[in-house]
Design an enzyme around this catalytic site. Structure first.
Site: not given
Ligand code: NDP
Length: 468
Positions: A11, A105, A131, A185, A188-189, A192, A262, A289, A445
């Site tokens: 890739g 990812n 990253s 990861k 982490h994102n 971010e 993503k 977003r 409830r």
């Protein structure tokens, strides 16, 4: 006959190309292949003197043949079906003891599945969170690995050599088995996303006072020299100070108010909810977003929803904005580490949270001056596993949360949306409130669903004296 390349890479997109050059530059022979083989000659031509360490292979067979045994192949292709397809193509060509590394990812659940399938067949598998974007991949990324010790040892030398370094230590670590690297990861994102949104809200408040992009950029540049020092602070200053060549205007002023995603932010939010440790600052960022895509509805809302009475909105000082952002950043990180701790517990990973902070100290997008302090805090032990409770961070929050309150209040008064800042403050206040208001939720409830409730003064499940 076996080849002599130390490692293979599949890739040659943005990340794969940069990683392959980084590997070659560190002195390792690397064999590369790409779905579109026509890209290979151009890649080799552009590698300059590094080309002598690069073997271009037109097929997976040629790639595997170019490798020394045990073979190690890194996949840098889109997560999901493309990754499964590449694994399926390589698997018959590999033999027990060979190593596959997925640097995409991936969803950590896919990594767990692939890890179990491949390891059962004797193929070692490493799920590798990468990253740092393209520049990080080329010059030194942060690498979060999950898999077996044997898989890690087979590629450790290469991964440590290409990774970013902090105080001489490589930001590449085996963090645990199967899906740990990709989970770390993902979180982490998520962090971010949260940090970017917090920064955007602070920018929005300054913009609403009529400050220019350049003026705000100068403020962020100044903040980057202090406690807010971070890659994301630095690049925020750089983008706010940049001009659009076509119009001469600040480039942010000609960029549409619409951000894509993503999925890793959403994955963080979903996993955090599943684990019972909601990452609400990241949730606010993911929502922001999503809402950004609703341009037509927001334009309609301008006329349909009443504006605030701006006369009552105090303007926050620059000092308050700086402290509010620092408080938000600490609280978003604290939530992120709670998610990591909860997942480690759920999946029996034995995650070393200090090591997670250490691999984030350089090379990755969320690198900041705080991460070394976070690693220290976890090494010393954190009350209830909540980073915000560690003495160092509780003290930082005591200094900064009063400003966060003023900024959130000012934003509310002025009608400026600040969902991430408000979420951070709400978490803080919830976790400093021993007796909240879910006593009333229990009662409600029980009233409509006879769910029963727990009492403060007796064991068991009880029902209220509600009229039927
Ligand atoms: P690009 O779109 O730049 O490149 C994708 C690469 O994958 C190309 O080489 C492409 O080949 C190949 N590819 C695409 N689809 C297939 C398929 N179905 N089968 C085989 N090969 C395929 O992506 P990136 O380099 O940005 O990303 C690669 C991976 O790294 C992704 O998983 C991404 O999430 C992850 N990642 C990306 C980061 C970033 O900042 N961009 C940061 C960290 C991780 P072809 O030339 O034939 O199209």
């Amino acid at each position: 006959m076996d080849g002599s390349a130390r490692i293979g890479l599949v890739g040659l997109g943005t990340m794969g190309s940069a990683l392959a050059l980084n590997i070659a530059e560190r002195g390792f022979a690397v064999a590369v292949t790409n779905r579109t083989a026509a890209r290979l000659p151009g890649f080799v031509a552009e590698a300059g003197p590094l080309a002598e360490r690069i073997t271009a292979a037109e097929t997976p067979q040629a790639l595997v043949a170019a490798l020394a045994r045990p073979r190690a192949v890194v996949l840098m292709v889109p997560a999901g079906e493309a990754t499964d397809a590449q694994i399926a193509a390589l698997r018959p060509l590999l033999e027990p003891g060979d190593v596959l590394v997925d640097g995409g990812n991936a969803d950590f659940r896919d990594t767990r599945r692939r890890s179990a399938e491949l390891e059962a067949a004797g193929i070692r598998f490493l799920g590798l969170g990468v990253s740092g974007g393209e520049a990080g991949a080329r010059q030194g990324p942060s690498l979060m690995a999950g898999g077996s010790a044997q898989a890690w040892e087979a590629v450790r030398e290469v991964l440590e050599a290409i990774a970013a370094r902090f105080a001489g230590m490589p930001c590449a670590r085996l963090l645990g088995p199967d899906g740990t690297g990709h989970f770390v990861k993902t979180v982490h994102n998520g962090i971010e996303y949260a940090d970017m949104q917090l920064i955007a809200e602070i920018y929005g408040l300054m913009r609403s006072e009529g400050r220019s992009a350049h003026a705000i950029g100068e403020v962020f540049a100044g903040w980057n020299e202090g406690p807010l020092n971070a890659y994301l602070t630095e690049i925020t200053a750089a983008v706010l100070l940049a001009d659009d060549p076509a119009t001469g205007r600040p480039v942010v002023d000609v960029i549409a108010d619409r951000a894509g995603q993503k999925g890793t932010g959403r994955w963080t939010v979903i996993e955090a909810q599943r684990l019972g440790v909601p990452a609400t600052v990241t949730e606010a960022a993911v929502a922001a977003r999503a809402w950004s895509a609703a341009a037509a509805a927001r334009a309609a809302g301008t006329a349909l929803l009443a504006p605030p009475d701006r006369a009552h909105g105090p303007i926050p000082t620059e000092g308050d904005l700086e402290k509010a952002l620092l408080a938000g950043r600490i609280l978003a990180l604290s939530q992120g580490f709670q998610v990591l701790a909860a997942a480690s517990e759920e999946f029996g990973w034995g995650l070393d949270l200090a090591a997670c902070a250490e691999v984030w100290r350089a090379g990755c997008i969320i690198r900041s001056g705080l991460l070394d302090d976070i690693a220290h805090a976890f090494r010393e032990g954190v009350p209830h596993g909540i980073l915000a409770f560690a003495p160092f961070f509780a003290a930082r929050l005591a200094e900064t949360v009063p400003a966060l309150r003023r900024v959130v209040a000012a934003a509310a008064g002025a009608g400026e949306p600040a969902p991430a800042l408000a979420a951070a403050l709400a978490w803080h206040d919830t976790f400093r409130t021993a007796r909240g208001t879910t006593n009333l939720i229990q009662a409600q409830r029980d009233y409509f669903g006879a769910h029963g409730f727990e009492r403060i003064d007796a064991e068991g499940s009880h029902h209220g004296p509600w009229a039927s």
